[in-house]
Design a protein around this motif. Sequence first.
Motif, PDB file in Angstrom:
ATOM      1  N   LYS A 105     -39.013  23.728  -2.898  1.00  0.00           N
ATOM      2  CA  LYS A 105     -37.854  23.030  -3.439  1.00  0.00           C
ATOM      3  C   LYS A 105     -36.864  24.113  -3.874  1.00  0.00           C
ATOM      4  O   LYS A 105     -37.192  24.939  -4.735  1.00  0.00           O
TER       5      LYS A 105
ATOM      6  N   HIS B   3     -37.024  21.340   0.803  1.00  0.00           N
ATOM      7  CA  HIS B   3     -36.118  20.389   0.164  1.00  0.00           C
ATOM      8  C   HIS B   3     -35.038  21.169  -0.579  1.00  0.00           C
ATOM      9  O   HIS B   3     -35.341  21.986  -1.449  1.00  0.00           O
TER      10      HIS B   3
ATOM     11  N   GLU C 246     -31.665  21.022  -2.992  1.00  0.00           N
ATOM     12  CA  GLU C 246     -31.001  20.149  -3.952  1.00  0.00           C
ATOM     13  C   GLU C 246     -29.776  20.874  -4.494  1.00  0.00           C
ATOM     14  O   GLU C 246     -29.894  22.004  -4.997  1.00  0.00           O
TER      15      GLU C 246
END
Length: 171
Positions: free
Chosen positions: A34, A50, A52
């Motif tokens: 992430k 991922h 973000e």
Amino acid sequence: MRLNMILSIISIFFLLTLSACSNNEVKYEGEPLKIAVIGDIPELNNKKIHFEPTSLDEFGEDTVHISINFDAVMITPVMFEEASNDRFVEVYNNSKIPIIFFDSEKRNLPFTNEGTTYETARWESLNNGSHTTIYLSDIDADREDVWYFYLKNEKELDSLYKEIFQMIETL
């Protein structure tokens, strides 16, 4: 009729080319990662990665939250000038997770040293040809670690991402 067939072939070719360009698959097989991104979100395809979006201010104000919830922070070129402001030097030097300066020909130097910005930094003599730098500082151990990643041509971008993600996984 022949014109319709030619137009159909051109349309199919165009769609195949478009889908090949927009589907940058990265063959990273490691642990899921992430990554907080300050700037442009990379357009790549891998279910284990991922991204973000976050802001410099959020990173600066809540480094603990970012460090707990993400494996790394990536800063992209659109944010380099603002990210090289002296008020963020301490943030980078106190971060507990790696910081990726993606596509920074000036490496981490304008970001981690006071008194210079990305625009004013004149590091030509220190240019090592790297494309991307990962920076990790350990204030307690009084140490900085820096890793450089190289890109020979844009066709190898997926390999570059894979190397970066593999390094993040080990840190």
